[in-house]
Design an enzyme around this catalytic site. Structure first.
Site, PDB file in Angstrom:
ATOM      1  N   PRO A   2       0.822  -1.210   0.000  1.00  0.00           N
ATOM      2  CA  PRO A   2       0.000   0.000   0.000  1.00  0.00           C
ATOM      3  C   PRO A   2       0.862   1.268   0.000  1.00  0.00           C
ATOM      4  CG  PRO A   2      -0.164  -1.144   2.108  1.00  0.00           C
ATOM      5  CD  PRO A   2       0.658  -2.002   1.205  1.00  0.00           C
ATOM      6  N   GLU A   3       0.301   2.349  -0.503  1.00  0.00           N
ATOM      7  CA  GLU A   3       1.021   3.625  -0.563  1.00  0.00           C
ATOM      8  C   GLU A   3       0.452   4.580   0.492  1.00  0.00           C
ATOM      9  OE1 GLU A   3       1.491   4.824  -4.701  1.00  0.00           O
ATOM     10  OE2 GLU A   3       1.508   2.720  -5.290  1.00  0.00           O
ATOM     11  N   LYS A  53       5.793   4.334   5.317  1.00  0.00           N
ATOM     12  CA  LYS A  53       4.841   3.228   5.242  1.00  0.00           C
ATOM     13  C   LYS A  53       4.712   2.505   6.574  1.00  0.00           C
ATOM     14  CE  LYS A  53       5.390   3.048   0.334  1.00  0.00           C
ATOM     15  NZ  LYS A  53       5.693   2.308  -0.878  1.00  0.00           N
ATOM     16  N   ARG A 261      10.380  -1.727 -10.758  1.00  0.00           N
ATOM     17  CA  ARG A 261       8.929  -1.608 -10.569  1.00  0.00           C
ATOM     18  C   ARG A 261       8.341  -1.060 -11.872  1.00  0.00           C
ATOM     19  NH1 ARG A 261       7.471  -0.472  -5.265  1.00  0.00           N
ATOM     20  NH2 ARG A 261       5.371  -1.051  -5.912  1.00  0.00           N
TER      21      ARG A 261
END
Ligand SMILES: [Zn+2]
Length: 272
Positions: A2-3, A53, A261
């Site tokens: 998740p960001e 995060k 990514r």
């Protein structure tokens, strides 16, 4: 993973259940943290907030640091109605009415102020984009810092030491909205593009937080949903849209890999 916007929503949910409430039961799965069960029981949570995060559950003089990495997951439930799950429970904070349960995470610590200041992860983070103390001017100043000028933007935007809270979909979306090619170095873009990067960094992250993950133009998003398109099909300008047409110019969206990514961009719009 998740960001920032997703992590801040989890923090909000935990804060709603915990802040100002007295803990009536505390569980830590790991032996070295067991002494904190009795030490934190009866204490009140003052604040829950994301840092990068990670999540910080603050008690004043002590903070529970937890990082979900790839597999950790928080659940908030009514007390006594905990979910049935095959996951390993690693941390549980119970108030009279709620249970906040962290499953599968292994990165959990209890820190004092000195340990927070020297923590190997926390001490290296840049400003949090979604922190209410982080202004547009602070983000613009980050983009102007000499130390970052030699960095390629596609890589820089994932570096939590530059700005904390950005992640993979936000990276593609910010670069598209600022019309900057992902392989350009920060020091090579115009001052107008630099200002656009700073502005869209804040605006897109905030919009994604407010809308549960929509970075596309909101009027376009609503029109697409009304026309029967799914959330996944409608939510982004370019992310996960390789081979489809750019909403701005009709050119085909491309997918490349930067820092291992996936990154998406429009070769016609992102020429800066
Ligand atoms: Zn385009």
């Amino acid at each position: 993973m998740p960001e920032g916007p997703e992590i801040k929503r989890v923090a909000d949910e935990l804060a709603e259940a915990l802040v100002g409430k007295k803990l009536v039961d505390v569980f830590f799965a790991f032996d070295h943290l067991k002494p904190w069960e009795s030490a934190l029981c009866g204490r009140r949570v003052q604040r829950v907030r994301p840092r990068g995060k990670a999540l910080l559950t603050e008690f004043g003089d002590r903070t529970i640091y937890s990082h979900n990495q790839l597999y950790g997951r928080w659940f908030v439930a009514e007390r006594g109605a905990e979910p049935k799950t095959g996951r390993q429970l690693r941390l549980a904070l119970h108030t009279r009415h709620h249970a906040c349960l962290l499953y599968s995470a292994s990165d959990i610590e209890v820190l004092d102020a000195g340990e927070m200041a020297t923590h190997s992860f926390l001490s290296k983070l840049g400003p949090d984009v979604l922190d209410s103390d982080t202004t547009g001017a602070a983000i613009a100043a980050r983009y102007a810092e000499p130390t970052f000028q030699g960095r390629q933007l596609g890589a820089l935007l994932l570096d939590q030491g530059f700005l904390a809270g950005l992640g993979n979909y936000l990276r593609s979306e910010i670069l598209f909205c600022a019309r900057v090619h992902p392989l350009r170095r920060l020091g090579d873009v115009s001052s107008a593009a630099r200002a656009a990067l700073a502005q869209h960094t804040l605006a897109l992250t905030q919009q994604s937080y407010d809308t549960q993950g929509v970075t596309n133009d909101l009027a376009s998003y609503r029109a697409m949903r009304n026309a029967g398109r799914t959330f996944a099909e409608s939510r982004h300008w370019v992310f996960a849209r390789q081979g489809e047409s750019c909403y701005e110019c009709g050119e085909t969206i491309e997918k490349i890999s930067v820092n291992s990514r996936r990154l998406y961009f429009c070769p016609h719009c992102q020429t800066e």
